[in-house]
Motif scaffolding. Structure first.
Motif, PDB file in Angstrom:
ATOM      1  N   ASN A  92       0.834  -1.202   0.000  1.00  0.00           N
ATOM      2  CA  ASN A  92       0.000   0.000   0.000  1.00  0.00           C
ATOM      3  C   ASN A  92       0.869   1.253   0.000  1.00  0.00           C
ATOM      4  N   PRO A  93       1.580   1.513  -1.094  1.00  0.00           N
ATOM      5  CA  PRO A  93       2.511   2.646  -1.118  1.00  0.00           C
ATOM      6  C   PRO A  93       1.822   4.008  -1.189  1.00  0.00           C
ATOM      7  N   GLU A  94       0.549   4.058  -1.602  1.00  0.00           N
ATOM      8  CA  GLU A  94      -0.096   5.349  -1.818  1.00  0.00           C
ATOM      9  C   GLU A  94      -0.254   6.144  -0.525  1.00  0.00           C
ATOM     10  N   VAL A  95      -0.352   5.435   0.608  1.00  0.00           N
ATOM     11  CA  VAL A  95      -0.470   6.139   1.889  1.00  0.00           C
ATOM     12  C   VAL A  95       0.771   6.990   2.145  1.00  0.00           C
ATOM     13  N   VAL A  96       1.936   6.404   1.889  1.00  0.00           N
ATOM     14  CA  VAL A  96       3.194   7.134   2.079  1.00  0.00           C
ATOM     15  C   VAL A  96       3.347   8.211   1.009  1.00  0.00           C
ATOM     16  N   GLU A  97       2.951   7.907  -0.224  1.00  0.00           N
ATOM     17  CA  GLU A  97       3.036   8.896  -1.305  1.00  0.00           C
ATOM     18  C   GLU A  97       2.182  10.120  -0.986  1.00  0.00           C
ATOM     19  N   GLN A  98       0.985   9.869  -0.472  1.00  0.00           N
ATOM     20  CA  GLN A  98       0.105  10.979  -0.122  1.00  0.00           C
ATOM     21  C   GLN A  98       0.695  11.794   1.025  1.00  0.00           C
ATOM     22  N   PRO A 120      -5.616  17.131  -8.211  1.00  0.00           N
ATOM     23  CA  PRO A 120      -5.064  16.749  -9.524  1.00  0.00           C
ATOM     24  C   PRO A 120      -3.539  16.802  -9.558  1.00  0.00           C
ATOM     25  N   ALA A 121      -2.949  17.753  -8.843  1.00  0.00           N
ATOM     26  CA  ALA A 121      -1.484  17.853  -8.838  1.00  0.00           C
ATOM     27  C   ALA A 121      -0.845  16.641  -8.169  1.00  0.00           C
ATOM     28  N   PHE A 122      -1.527  16.043  -7.175  1.00  0.00           N
ATOM     29  CA  PHE A 122      -0.992  14.835  -6.533  1.00  0.00           C
ATOM     30  C   PHE A 122      -0.834  13.713  -7.553  1.00  0.00           C
ATOM     31  N   HIS A 123      -1.884  13.451  -8.328  1.00  0.00           N
ATOM     32  CA  HIS A 123      -1.834  12.353  -9.299  1.00  0.00           C
ATOM     33  C   HIS A 123      -0.829  12.642 -10.407  1.00  0.00           C
ATOM     34  N   LEU A 124      -0.738  13.897 -10.837  1.00  0.00           N
ATOM     35  CA  LEU A 124       0.219  14.248 -11.879  1.00  0.00           C
ATOM     36  C   LEU A 124       1.657  14.200 -11.358  1.00  0.00           C
ATOM     37  N   THR A 125       1.862  14.607 -10.101  1.00  0.00           N
ATOM     38  CA  THR A 125       3.202  14.512  -9.499  1.00  0.00           C
ATOM     39  C   THR A 125       3.620  13.058  -9.378  1.00  0.00           C
ATOM     40  N   ARG A 126       2.684  12.215  -8.975  1.00  0.00           N
ATOM     41  CA  ARG A 126       2.962  10.786  -8.856  1.00  0.00           C
ATOM     42  C   ARG A 126       3.333  10.192 -10.218  1.00  0.00           C
ATOM     43  N   TRP A 127       2.563  10.573 -11.255  1.00  0.00           N
ATOM     44  CA  TRP A 127       2.860  10.076 -12.599  1.00  0.00           C
ATOM     45  C   TRP A 127       4.225  10.566 -13.069  1.00  0.00           C
ATOM     46  N   ALA A 128       4.539  11.838 -12.811  1.00  0.00           N
ATOM     47  CA  ALA A 128       5.825  12.394 -13.238  1.00  0.00           C
ATOM     48  C   ALA A 128       6.982  11.679 -12.557  1.00  0.00           C
ATOM     49  N   ALA A 129       6.807  11.353 -11.274  1.00  0.00           N
ATOM     50  CA  ALA A 129       7.859  10.628 -10.545  1.00  0.00           C
ATOM     51  C   ALA A 129       8.054   9.236 -11.133  1.00  0.00           C
ATOM     52  N   GLU A 130       6.951   8.545 -11.428  1.00  0.00           N
ATOM     53  CA  GLU A 130       7.049   7.197 -11.991  1.00  0.00           C
ATOM     54  C   GLU A 130       7.652   7.223 -13.401  1.00  0.00           C
ATOM     55  N   ALA A 131       7.387   8.316 -14.129  1.00  0.00           N
ATOM     56  CA  ALA A 131       7.911   8.450 -15.493  1.00  0.00           C
ATOM     57  C   ALA A 131       9.369   8.897 -15.510  1.00  0.00           C
ATOM     58  N   GLY A 132       9.910   9.236 -14.348  1.00  0.00           N
ATOM     59  CA  GLY A 132      11.302   9.662 -14.276  1.00  0.00           C
ATOM     60  C   GLY A 132      11.544  11.081 -14.737  1.00  0.00           C
ATOM     61  N   LEU A 133      10.496  11.903 -14.765  1.00  0.00           N
ATOM     62  CA  LEU A 133      10.672  13.298 -15.158  1.00  0.00           C
ATOM     63  C   LEU A 133      11.344  14.082 -14.044  1.00  0.00           C
TER      64      LEU A 133
END
Length: 327
Positions: A92-98, A120-133
């Motif tokens: 359950n990594p999303e708890v720590v991500e949040q 919306p910025a939370f989900h986009l920040t998470r996606w950017a981190a996973e994408a390596g941006l």
């Protein structure tokens, strides 16, 4: 050295806090999380082994600091909140991500950033981190959208300019959160991001006024010039007042002095609240009225901050401490 148990996640604020407290160990629910081993202290290998075992008794030479109750200043992001420490759960990594994202968010800022962008910025920040941006990549894309918004405003294409501007504003939020959440902040990134934030607003308002002629709602040239100088001059005056306040009162932001200052920061005449005013006016097809209201609100905001600076100065001269309500 600092020795960390990677069974846990923690706010980066704890790293600075523990670095300043030699011979101490941060604990959560009786288990060691971070230990500061000073030169000449216990053997680091022994401390590391004890932390792997979760053996707090073996760390009796270190002063325990309970993460649940320890008071820690959180002034950097202008909020009052205990930095998080929690067990990592791979399922359950999303708890720590949040928690990491919330920790990176400023507590005192404008209403759009605090409420509209946050989810919306939370989900986009998470996606950017996973994408390596990298944060600078996000800032670079935002900078292009910022220039595009200027060009669209200049030509009177206000709704397209607003869309481009709002996308830039959202990316501006994401870049800062991405840098803090992934530990990739840099001096150049800070200059790049904040430099754009600081410089572009007056150009947007200039372009907006210029585009009124193309849109069909031109202002008298003399009036347009006076309005532009009121907005730009007010913007510069507010920044100067903020700088004077920080210099005079130990680096404290004027927006965190008293509760009323933090509440006014939600709507003060900065880019985001000004854009909200312009969008509201555009709903009625009156971009000319919108920019006039921005000018009026800028003057009101300058007066408010000037009065607050004067009040703080008078209190200081009386020997009364000027302390943030968040302290």
């Amino acid at each position: 050295m600092l020795i960390a148990s990677l069974d846990y996640a923690w706010d980066p604020a704890w790293l600075n806090a523990m670095a300043a407290r030699p011979a101490s160990v941060l604990i959560l629910a009786g288990k060691p999380v971070l230990a500061h081993v000073p030169v000449g202290g216990p053997a680091p290998a022994m401390i590391a082994e004890a932390m792997v075992r979760g053996d707090l008794a073996a760390l009796d030479r270190l002063e325990p600091i309970a993460a649940e109750t320890f008071e820690l200043s959180y002034a950097a992001l202008r909020k009052r909140e205990r930095p998080f420490v929690m067990v990592l759960d791979a399922a359950n990594p999303e708890v720590v991500e949040q928690a990491a994202y919330d920790a990176a968010y400023q507590g005192v800022t404008d209403a759009l950033t605090l409420y509209l962008w946050r989810n919306p910025a939370f989900h986009l920040t998470r996606w950017a981190a996973e994408a390596g941006l990298s944060p600078n990549m996000v800032t670079a894309v935002g900078a292009m959208l910022c220039l595009l918004a200027f060009w669209l405003f200049w030509g009177g294409h206000y709704w397209l300019g607003v869309a481009s501007g709002f996308a830039f504003m959202l990316l501006d939020t994401i870049a800062g959160k991405l840098a803090r959440c992934t530990g990739t902040s840099s001096k150049w990134g800070n200059v790049f991001d904040h430099g754009i934030d600081l410089i572009h607003p007056p150009f947007w308002w200039w372009a907006w006024i210029h585009g009124l002629a193309t849109y069909g709602r031109p202002l008298e040239p003399i009036y347009a010039t006076m309005l532009l100088w009121a907005i730009v001059g007010g913007y510069v005056a507010q920044r100067l007042i903020e700088g004077i306040f920080m210099r005079r009162f130990g680096g404290m932001h004027i927006h965190v002095w008293e509760r009323i200052d933090s509440r006014f920061r939600l709507i003060t005449a900065r880019r985001n609240p000004n854009m909200a005013i312009l969008v509201a006016a555009m709903l009625f097809g009156r971009p000319d009225v919108g920019i006039k209201l921005v000018g009026l609100w800028t003057i009101v905001s300058v007066i408010f901050h000037a009065v607050r600076l004067a009040q703080a100065s008078v209190k200081a001269e009386r020997g009364e401490p000027i302390v943030s309500w968040l302290a």
